[in-house]
Scaffold this motif. Structure first.
Motif, short mmCIF file in Angstrom:
data_model
loop_
_atom_site.label_atom_id
_atom_site.label_comp_id
_atom_site.label_asym_id
_atom_site.label_seq_id
_atom_site.Cartn_x
_atom_site.Cartn_y
_atom_site.Cartn_z
N TYR A 108 0.81 -1.22 0.00
CA TYR A 108 0.00 0.00 0.00
C TYR A 108 0.85 1.27 0.00
O TYR A 108 0.34 2.36 -0.23
N LEU A 163 -2.19 3.87 -0.46
CA LEU A 163 -3.32 3.60 -1.35
C LEU A 163 -4.51 3.12 -0.53
O LEU A 163 -4.41 2.14 0.21
N SER A 168 -4.34 -1.91 -1.70
CA SER A 168 -4.83 -0.87 -0.81
C SER A 168 -4.79 -1.36 0.63
O SER A 168 -4.65 -2.56 0.90
#
Length: 264
Positions: free
Chosen positions: A39, A55, A130
Motif C-alpha cells: 500500500y 493507497l 490498498s
C-alpha cells in the motif's frame, strides 16, 4: 516525524512559522522486506520523492496536506521498494484531482490530510494493494504497538534512504502528548502521538501509522530540531476523525470507488 523539513521538504514549508517539523525518513529502523507493504506510495514532485502516502482504493491515495504546500503538481509511484531501481516494475501515475481538507492551512498542521485522485485506476497485484482505514471514529489504546514506514532521512541531517524502511512505535496517551506539545499545537480529537526507539524523520510525512492491518494515522509533524525526539513526540493526523469528509470525496466519482475502500 520532524517538522523542519530537510532538503527535499524545505520547499514545502515556506510559510512555517511555529516550532513543528515535517517528516521524511525512518530513524533507528530496518529495511522493510521488499513489497511487504504494498500500500506504500512515494509522492513525488518532478520525479523526486518528497512525501510518503498510501493507497486506500484503486483510485485514491491518502497523504498529508502539507506535502502540497508549494508542490502544485504531484505524481505517485506505486509498487516501489528501491526508488532508484527502474527494473522493479513500479508504476508512476499522475494525479487528476487534489482534495485537501477545507480547514487545513499551511501555517498550522491541524487537519493535515490530503486525498489524491489518480488519473487512472491502479492495477492491483502482489506489489500494489490498498490498505484498510477505520470504519468508525475512535482512539487507539495507549501503548498499542503499531508501525510506520517510509523513504527519507535515516537520522537528523542524515542521508535519504532509497529503500523502504520501517520501525515499530507505541501509541502515546493523549493527555501526555498534549502536555508535551500544548493545546494550541496538539488536538486530541484530531491527532495522535507515538513514541519508541525508532521514528519518522524528514520525508516520511504523509505515510501511514499502521495498527494491525489498518492505517489509523497520517504522518504529520514532530520536533523541529531532531528526528524521533524524546521530548516532543511525533504527531499523526487521526484518520477516524475525518471519515465523513473522506467518504464524501471518495463517493464523488463513482459509488463503486467508495465500495472498494476496506474499512476496519
Amino acid at each position: 516525524m520532524t517538522i523542519i523539513s530537510l532538503l527535499l521538504l524545505a520547499s514545502l514549508l515556506p510559510h512555517l512559522t511555529f516550532t513543528a517539523h515535517v517528516n521524511v525518513g525512518i530513524v533507528n529502523g530496518k529495511e522493510a522486506k521488499p513489497h511487504s507493504r504494498p500500500y506504500m506510495v512515494s509522492v513525488q514532485e518532478k520525479e523526486q520523492h518528497i512525501c510518503g502516502g498510501f493507497l486506500i482504493s484503486d483510485r485514491f491515495v491518502m497523504t498529508a496536506a502539507h506535502c502540497r504546500n508549494s508542490a502544485q503538481v504531484l505524481t505517485v509511484v506505486l509498487g516501489a521498494h528501491n526508488l532508484r531501481n527502474k527494473k522493479e516494475n513500479s508504476v508512476r501515475i499522475k494525479v487528476e484531482s487534489y482534495y485537501s481538507h477545507p480547514q487545513y492551512t499551511s501555517e498550522f498542521f491541524h487537519n493535515d490530510i490530503l486525498l489524491l485522485r489518480l488519473e487512472k485506476n491502479a492495477q492491483l497485484n502482489n506489489n500494489i494493494k490498498s490498505i484498510s482505514i477505520p470504519a468508525k471514529e475512535g482512539n487507539i489504546k495507549a501503548d498499542s504497538v503499531c508501525s510506520i514506514a517510509g523513504w527519507g532521512l535515516l537520522k537528523t541531517n542524515g542521508s535519504l534512504s532509497n529503500h523502504l524502511m520501517e520501525t515499530n512505535v507505541k501509541v502515546m496517551n493523549n493527555k501526555e502528548c498534549e502536555s508535551k506539545w500544548g493545546e494550541e499545537e496538539f488536538s486530541a480529537s484530531l491527532m495522535m502521538c507515538v513514541y519508541g526507539e525508532g521514528g519518522s524523520c524528514d520525508g516520511d510525512s504523509g505515510g501511514p501509522l499502521v495498527c494491525g492491518n489498518t492505517a489509523v494515522g497520517v504522518t504529520s509533524f514532530g520536533d523541529p530540531e531532531i528526528c524521533n525526539s524524546p521530548d516532543l513526540p511525533e504527531v499523526y493526523t487521526k484518520i477516524s476523525a475525518y471519515l465523513p469528509w473522506i467518504k464524501s470525496i471518495i463517493g464523488n466519482g463513482s459509488s463503486a470507488i467508495a465500495d472498494e475502500i476496506k474499512f476496519f
